[in-house]
Design a protein around this motif. Structure first.
Motif, mmCIF file in Angstrom:
data_model
loop_
_atom_site.group_PDB
_atom_site.id
_atom_site.type_symbol
_atom_site.label_atom_id
_atom_site.label_comp_id
_atom_site.label_asym_id
_atom_site.label_seq_id
_atom_site.Cartn_x
_atom_site.Cartn_y
_atom_site.Cartn_z
ATOM 1 N N CYS A 28 -2.995 9.965 2.010
ATOM 2 C CA CYS A 28 -2.997 9.662 3.446
ATOM 3 C C CYS A 28 -2.621 8.207 3.651
ATOM 4 O O CYS A 28 -3.346 7.307 3.234
ATOM 5 C CB CYS A 28 -4.387 9.852 4.046
ATOM 6 N N ASP A 29 -1.499 7.976 4.330
ATOM 7 C CA ASP A 29 -1.036 6.607 4.534
ATOM 8 C C ASP A 29 -1.398 6.153 5.946
ATOM 9 O O ASP A 29 -0.820 6.637 6.916
ATOM 10 C CB ASP A 29 0.481 6.555 4.311
ATOM 11 N N GLU A 30 -2.361 5.257 6.054
ATOM 12 C CA GLU A 30 -2.757 4.660 7.337
ATOM 13 C C GLU A 30 -3.034 5.699 8.416
ATOM 14 O O GLU A 30 -2.400 5.657 9.487
ATOM 15 C CB GLU A 30 -1.652 3.724 7.846
ATOM 16 N N PRO A 31 -3.972 6.589 8.182
ATOM 17 C CA PRO A 31 -4.187 7.656 9.179
ATOM 18 C C PRO A 31 -4.692 7.153 10.525
ATOM 19 O O PRO A 31 -4.590 7.855 11.508
ATOM 20 C CB PRO A 31 -5.226 8.565 8.522
ATOM 21 N N LYS A 74 0.828 -1.211 0.000
ATOM 22 C CA LYS A 74 0.000 0.000 0.000
ATOM 23 C C LYS A 74 0.868 1.269 0.000
ATOM 24 O O LYS A 74 0.645 2.196 -0.787
ATOM 25 C CB LYS A 74 -0.936 0.000 1.222
ATOM 26 N N THR A 75 1.855 1.289 0.904
ATOM 27 C CA THR A 75 2.724 2.467 0.972
ATOM 28 C C THR A 75 3.542 2.596 -0.310
ATOM 29 O O THR A 75 3.718 3.709 -0.836
ATOM 30 C CB THR A 75 3.652 2.372 2.206
ATOM 31 N N VAL A 76 4.010 1.467 -0.821
ATOM 32 C CA VAL A 76 4.783 1.485 -2.073
ATOM 33 C C VAL A 76 3.932 2.089 -3.202
ATOM 34 O O VAL A 76 4.410 2.930 -3.967
ATOM 35 C CB VAL A 76 5.265 0.059 -2.430
ATOM 36 N N PHE A 96 2.075 11.147 6.219
ATOM 37 C CA PHE A 96 2.898 9.940 6.296
ATOM 38 C C PHE A 96 2.376 8.970 7.352
ATOM 39 O O PHE A 96 1.791 9.381 8.355
ATOM 40 C CB PHE A 96 4.349 10.311 6.631
ATOM 41 N N GLN A 97 2.657 7.696 7.105
ATOM 42 C CA GLN A 97 2.215 6.639 8.008
ATOM 43 C C GLN A 97 2.735 6.878 9.432
ATOM 44 O O GLN A 97 2.023 6.697 10.403
ATOM 45 C CB GLN A 97 2.697 5.278 7.479
ATOM 46 N N GLU A 98 3.980 7.307 9.539
ATOM 47 C CA GLU A 98 4.578 7.480 10.877
ATOM 48 C C GLU A 98 4.352 8.889 11.422
ATOM 49 O O GLU A 98 4.912 9.240 12.454
ATOM 50 C CB GLU A 98 6.091 7.211 10.846
#
Ligand SMILES: Nc1ncnc2c1ncn2[C@@H]1O[C@H](COP(=O)(O)OP(=O)(O)OP(=O)(O)O)[C@@H](O)[C@H]1O
Ligand SMILES: [Mg+2]
Length: 242
Positions: free
Chosen positions: A161-164, A40-42, A84-86
């Motif tokens: 939005c990555d894994e909010p 997903k992030t890729v 970002f996810q983090e």
């Protein structure tokens, strides 16, 4: 607005994405669901040019961004907001400076104007009285809100939005999900999001896609997903046993 065609990517000796194609209309919210490590992030990184596909194209507003020069790419990125996810807040800057950072980097606004804009976006994400706080003093949910404020402060046309909701408890996840949809619709961005949180994704998305072993197993409305008979899809969407 966004059109991905036959995108494939191998990292190391692993084919992560295999012939992915999809479109996102202007103002639409598309959510990619899938288990951890599915890519997903890729995939999200390809949409903003942080990764280049081995083959295939990423067309944003009619332009294939995989073919842009570095300078053109940097210019193009100003239209994007990336949560970002983090979280990726700068630990050594307070909330105000974190949110003001893109404005200082990319605009000629004076201090008053920057202050006005920072207050405006912090207000949009329902944050009050936190400007002087350092990221270490914030809860996980607040950090996500600050990250969202920073992602939209330049007036992004496309929000990634990555894994909010990752790392948040169910109540904070519910709140941030409602907030993201509300903010996205208010400012009219086109949004692509990733998640493995099915319930909250249904809350946010206009359409959803499920990734499985490098390809899109199903894409469509909540109903389309729920009526899909593929075993992987059924297993993935199954309500969690309590
Ligand atoms: N730069 C890289 N080099 C090599 N492999 C990578 C790189 N980035 C990601 N990968 C691999 O690609 C796969 C997909 O990673 P990705 O981060 O996209 O997963 P994800 O679906 O976002 O997972 P999560 O839900 O845990 O965030 C993983 O196997 C990961 O190890
Ligand atoms: Mg990820």
């Amino acid at each position: 607005m966004i059109k991905v065609e036959h995108l494939s990517k191998t990292l190391g000796d692993q084919k992560i994405l295999n012939d992915i194609s999809f479109e996102v209309a202007t103002g639409e919210i598309l959510v990619f669901l899938g288990p951890s490590g599915v890519g997903k992030t890729v995939l999200l990184k390809h949409l903003i040019g942080l990764l280049k596909p081995d083959c295939g194209s990423v067309i944003i507003n009619g332009k294939d961004i995989t073919k842009l020069s570095r300078v053109e790419q940097l210019k193009m990125r100003k239209d994007f907001g990336y949560l970002f996810q983090e979280g990726a807040l700068y630990d050594f800057m307070n909330v105000f400076d974190n949110v003001a950072f893109p404005l200082r980097e990319h605009t000629n606004l004076n201090y008053q104007q920057i202050r006005g804009r920072v207050r405006e976006v912090l207000d949009m994400v329902d944050l009050d009285d936190v400007e002087a706080k350092m990221p270490s003093e914030l809860s996980g949910g607040m950090k996500k809100r600050v990250g969202l404020a920073r992602a939209i402060v330049l007036g992004a046309k496309i929000l990634l939005c990555d894994e909010p909701t990752s790392g948040l408890d169910p109540i904070r996840s519910f709140d941030i999900s409602n907030l993201i949809r509300q903010v996205a619709k208010k400012i009219g961005v086109t949004m692509v999001m990733t998640s493995h949180d099915v319930d909250n994704s249904f809350r946010i998305a206009d359409r959803l896609a499920i990734l499985n072993e490098g390809h899109i197993e199903v894409i469509g409305s909540q109903q389309d997903l729920l009526s899909n008979q593929h075993p992987f899809v059924k297993e993935f969407l199954k309500p969690e046993a309590v």
